[in-house]
Design a protein around this motif. Structure first.
Motif, PDB file in Angstrom:
ATOM      1  N   GLU A  27       0.832  -1.203   0.000  1.00 25.69           N
ATOM      2  CA  GLU A  27       0.000   0.000   0.000  1.00 25.69           C
ATOM      3  C   GLU A  27       0.868   1.254   0.000  1.00 25.69           C
ATOM      4  O   GLU A  27       0.559   2.250  -0.673  1.00 25.69           O
ATOM      5  N   ILE A  28       1.961   1.191   0.768  1.00 24.04           N
ATOM      6  CA  ILE A  28       2.891   2.330   0.815  1.00 24.04           C
ATOM      7  C   ILE A  28       3.536   2.528  -0.549  1.00 24.04           C
ATOM      8  O   ILE A  28       3.697   3.657  -1.025  1.00 24.04           O
ATOM      9  N   LEU A  29       3.885   1.410  -1.213  1.00 23.98           N
ATOM     10  CA  LEU A  29       4.496   1.505  -2.543  1.00 23.98           C
ATOM     11  C   LEU A  29       3.544   2.183  -3.527  1.00 23.98           C
ATOM     12  O   LEU A  29       3.948   3.093  -4.260  1.00 23.98           O
ATOM     13  N   VAL A  30       2.295   1.742  -3.549  1.00 24.56           N
ATOM     14  CA  VAL A  30       1.320   2.349  -4.457  1.00 24.56           C
ATOM     15  C   VAL A  30       1.162   3.840  -4.156  1.00 24.56           C
ATOM     16  O   VAL A  30       1.144   4.677  -5.064  1.00 24.56           O
ATOM     17  N   ASP A  31       1.081   4.169  -2.866  1.00 27.73           N
ATOM     18  CA  ASP A  31       0.949   5.581  -2.483  1.00 27.73           C
ATOM     19  C   ASP A  31       2.147   6.396  -2.965  1.00 27.73           C
ATOM     20  O   ASP A  31       1.996   7.526  -3.453  1.00 27.73           O
ATOM     21  N   ARG A  32       3.341   5.815  -2.848  1.00 35.16           N
ATOM     22  CA  ARG A  32       4.547   6.564  -3.221  1.00 35.16           C
ATOM     23  C   ARG A  32       4.704   6.666  -4.737  1.00 35.16           C
ATOM     24  O   ARG A  32       5.230   7.675  -5.230  1.00 35.16           O
ATOM     25  N   VAL A  33       4.272   5.652  -5.456  1.00 32.44           N
ATOM     26  CA  VAL A  33       4.265   5.758  -6.920  1.00 32.44           C
ATOM     27  C   VAL A  33       3.292   6.857  -7.340  1.00 32.44           C
ATOM     28  O   VAL A  33       3.589   7.658  -8.236  1.00 32.44           O
ATOM     29  N   GLU A  34       2.142   6.917  -6.669  1.00 31.49           N
ATOM     30  CA  GLU A  34       1.180   7.984  -6.957  1.00 31.49           C
ATOM     31  C   GLU A  34       1.779   9.353  -6.641  1.00 31.49           C
ATOM     32  O   GLU A  34       1.595  10.318  -7.399  1.00 31.49           O
ATOM     33  N   ASP A  35       2.504   9.436  -5.516  1.00 29.80           N
ATOM     34  CA  ASP A  35       3.155  10.702  -5.153  1.00 29.80           C
ATOM     35  C   ASP A  35       4.194  11.107  -6.195  1.00 29.80           C
ATOM     36  O   ASP A  35       4.320  12.285  -6.553  1.00 29.80           O
ATOM     37  N   ALA A  36       4.966  10.120  -6.676  1.00 23.92           N
ATOM     38  CA  ALA A  36       5.982  10.401  -7.696  1.00 23.92           C
ATOM     39  C   ALA A  36       5.329  10.851  -8.995  1.00 23.92           C
ATOM     40  O   ALA A  36       5.806  11.778  -9.665  1.00 23.92           O
ATOM     41  N   ARG A  37       4.229  10.183  -9.351  1.00 23.53           N
ATOM     42  CA  ARG A  37       3.482  10.590 -10.539  1.00 23.53           C
ATOM     43  C   ARG A  37       3.004  12.038 -10.401  1.00 23.53           C
ATOM     44  O   ARG A  37       3.141  12.842 -11.335  1.00 23.53           O
ATOM     45  N   ASP A  38       2.462  12.380  -9.233  1.00 21.78           N
ATOM     46  CA  ASP A  38       1.957  13.735  -9.018  1.00 21.78           C
ATOM     47  C   ASP A  38       3.088  14.759  -9.049  1.00 21.78           C
ATOM     48  O   ASP A  38       2.924  15.869  -9.578  1.00 21.78           O
ATOM     49  N   ALA A  39       4.249  14.383  -8.480  1.00 23.61           N
ATOM     50  CA  ALA A  39       5.397  15.299  -8.491  1.00 23.61           C
ATOM     51  C   ALA A  39       5.876  15.547  -9.912  1.00 23.61           C
ATOM     52  O   ALA A  39       6.261  16.669 -10.273  1.00 23.61           O
ATOM     53  N   GLN A  40       5.850  14.503 -10.743  1.00 22.18           N
ATOM     54  CA  GLN A  40       6.251  14.673 -12.144  1.00 22.18           C
ATOM     55  C   GLN A  40       5.242  15.537 -12.907  1.00 22.18           C
ATOM     56  O   GLN A  40       5.628  16.345 -13.753  1.00 22.18           O
ATOM     57  N   THR A  41       3.970  15.356 -12.584  1.00 20.55           N
ATOM     58  CA  THR A  41       2.948  16.196 -13.213  1.00 20.55           C
ATOM     59  C   THR A  41       3.161  17.663 -12.838  1.00 20.55           C
ATOM     60  O   THR A  41       3.100  18.554 -13.690  1.00 20.55           O
ATOM     61  N   ASP A  42       3.431  17.899 -11.548  1.00 19.83           N
ATOM     62  CA  ASP A  42       3.701  19.267 -11.092  1.00 19.83           C
ATOM     63  C   ASP A  42       4.957  19.823 -11.764  1.00 19.83           C
ATOM     64  O   ASP A  42       5.001  21.004 -12.148  1.00 19.83           O
ATOM     65  N   ALA A  43       5.985  18.971 -11.893  1.00 13.78           N
ATOM     66  CA  ALA A  43       7.233  19.423 -12.515  1.00 13.78           C
ATOM     67  C   ALA A  43       7.010  19.774 -13.979  1.00 13.78           C
ATOM     68  O   ALA A  43       7.578  20.750 -14.485  1.00 13.78           O
ATOM     69  N   GLN A  44       6.180  18.987 -14.668  1.00 10.20           N
ATOM     70  CA  GLN A  44       5.840  19.314 -16.057  1.00 10.20           C
ATOM     71  C   GLN A  44       5.311  20.736 -16.158  1.00 10.20           C
ATOM     72  O   GLN A  44       5.745  21.530 -16.998  1.00 10.20           O
ATOM     73  N   GLU A  45       4.336  21.028 -15.298  1.00 12.01           N
ATOM     74  CA  GLU A  45       3.708  22.350 -15.340  1.00 12.01           C
ATOM     75  C   GLU A  45       4.700  23.440 -14.960  1.00 12.01           C
ATOM     76  O   GLU A  45       4.688  24.538 -15.538  1.00 12.01           O
ATOM     77  N   THR A  46       5.566  23.150 -13.992  1.00 10.73           N
ATOM     78  CA  THR A  46       6.544  24.146 -13.556  1.00 10.73           C
ATOM     79  C   THR A  46       7.543  24.452 -14.658  1.00 10.73           C
ATOM     80  O   THR A  46       7.847  25.622 -14.940  1.00 10.73           O
ATOM     81  N   PHE A  47       8.077  23.397 -15.307  1.00  8.94           N
ATOM     82  CA  PHE A  47       9.036  23.616 -16.386  1.00  8.94           C
ATOM     83  C   PHE A  47       8.381  24.314 -17.578  1.00  8.94           C
ATOM     84  O   PHE A  47       8.989  25.175 -18.220  1.00  8.94           O
ATOM     85  N   ARG A  48       7.147  23.926 -17.856  1.00  4.42           N
ATOM     86  CA  ARG A  48       6.420  24.584 -18.953  1.00  4.42           C
ATOM     87  C   ARG A  48       6.209  26.070 -18.639  1.00  4.42           C
ATOM     88  O   ARG A  48       6.422  26.943 -19.493  1.00  4.42           O
ATOM     89  N   SER A  49       5.810  26.356 -17.390  1.00  6.33           N
ATOM     90  CA  SER A  49       5.604  27.745 -16.968  1.00  6.33           C
ATOM     91  C   SER A  49       6.916  28.525 -16.978  1.00  6.33           C
ATOM     92  O   SER A  49       6.958  29.690 -17.385  1.00  6.33           O
ATOM     93  N   SER A  50       7.993  27.863 -16.541  1.00  5.55           N
ATOM     94  CA  SER A  50       9.302  28.526 -16.528  1.00  5.55           C
ATOM     95  C   SER A  50       9.741  28.889 -17.935  1.00  5.55           C
ATOM     96  O   SER A  50      10.273  29.977 -18.182  1.00  5.55           O
ATOM     97  N   LEU A  51       9.525  27.964 -18.871  1.00  6.80           N
ATOM     98  CA  LEU A  51       9.872  28.250 -20.269  1.00  6.80           C
ATOM     99  C   LEU A  51       9.082  29.452 -20.772  1.00  6.80           C
ATOM    100  O   LEU A  51       9.639  30.325 -21.457  1.00  6.80           O
ATOM    101  N   GLU A  52       7.807  29.517 -20.427  1.00  7.13           N
ATOM    102  CA  GLU A  52       6.981  30.648 -20.859  1.00  7.13           C
ATOM    103  C   GLU A  52       7.519  31.957 -20.281  1.00  7.13           C
ATOM    104  O   GLU A  52       7.524  32.994 -20.964  1.00  7.13           O
ATOM    105  N   ARG A  53       8.001  31.906 -19.034  1.00 10.49           N
ATOM    106  CA  ARG A  53       8.558  33.123 -18.434  1.00 10.49           C
ATOM    107  C   ARG A  53       9.879  33.516 -19.102  1.00 10.49           C
ATOM    108  O   ARG A  53      10.151  34.697 -19.304  1.00 10.49           O
ATOM    109  N   PHE A  54      10.690  32.520 -19.464  1.00 10.79           N
ATOM    110  CA  PHE A  54      11.917  32.823 -20.199  1.00 10.79           C
ATOM    111  C   PHE A  54      11.573  33.444 -21.560  1.00 10.79           C
ATOM    112  O   PHE A  54      12.217  34.398 -22.004  1.00 10.79           O
TER     113      PHE A  54
END
Length: 208
Positions: A27-54
């Motif tokens: 259960e912890i593994l599934v939760d942490r994979v979900e957390d990693a997925r969410d962190a990557q989703t957030d990172a996608q948006e952050t890098f995309r936003s950063s590029l737009e600011r550049f």
């Protein structure tokens, strides 16, 4: 070495405590994979936003130079934070997966039934194979963050020490390469997120 042993000990104590509460490693593994997925989703948006600011810095030449610098410095710092969050989540996934697979393998020897042991061993091999595919994809996406961050940092440093119109012109020359790097990073993260989703569904189905 001592630090690694201490950290491993802390993890073991944590997993033992969670099991006493009825929360298994799977259960912890599934939760942490979900957390990693969410962190990557957030990172996608952050890098995309950063590029737009550049891009906005390059495309608005009338903006005061100090404001331009503040914009791209903030974008770079946000990207650094997002990248660190992804790395931390991947480390957490690896930590619990190692504990889960070690326990699973050790407990194969406890079976009295040979057929049940073979079934469990096959499930272990299949799950480990799915996991290896997942973590490899996560690491490939993670590795793509470094060159993007380095390119962002170069622009921040250059503009910091050259707050003048010539600096903005030089930034524009580098922008196309940064855009290509970000596009590749986002695609790799999308692939990793999709792999995470597939692993979560398969793992839940296999271990019901």
């Amino acid at each position: 070495m001592l630090l690694c042993l201490m950290l491993a000990g802390c993890s073991s104590m944590y997993y033992s405590a969670m099991e006493k509460l009825g929360i298994e490693k799977r259960e912890i593994l599934v939760d942490r994979v979900e957390d990693a997925r969410d962190a990557q989703t957030d990172a996608q948006e952050t890098f995309r936003s950063s590029l737009e600011r550049f891009q906005s810095v390059v495309e608005t030449p009338d903006t005061p130079l100090q404001e331009k610098y503040d914009t791209i410095r903030t974008a770079f710092e946000d990207s650094q934070d997002a990248a660190e969050a992804v790395r931390d989540r991947i480390d957490a996934v690896e930590d619990v997966s190692e504990a889960l697979f070690d326990e699973w393998e050790d407990e194969l020897d406890l079976y009295e039934s040979a057929s049940l042991r073979r079934t469990s061993e096959r499930q272990l091999q299949e799950t480990r194979g799915q996991y290896n595919t997942l973590i490899d994809r996560m690491h490939r996406a993670e590795a793509k963050m470094a060159p993007v961050l380095e390119a962002f940092e170069d622009q921040v440093l250059f503009l910091k020490h050259n707050l003048n119109a010539q600096a903005i012109g030089a930034l524009e020359q580098e922008l196309s390469q940064i855009r290509a790097d970000v596009d590749r990073l986002i695609q790799d993260m999308e692939d990793s997120i999709a792999e995470s989703e597939a692993f979560i569904e398969q793992f839940k189905t296999t271990n019901q």
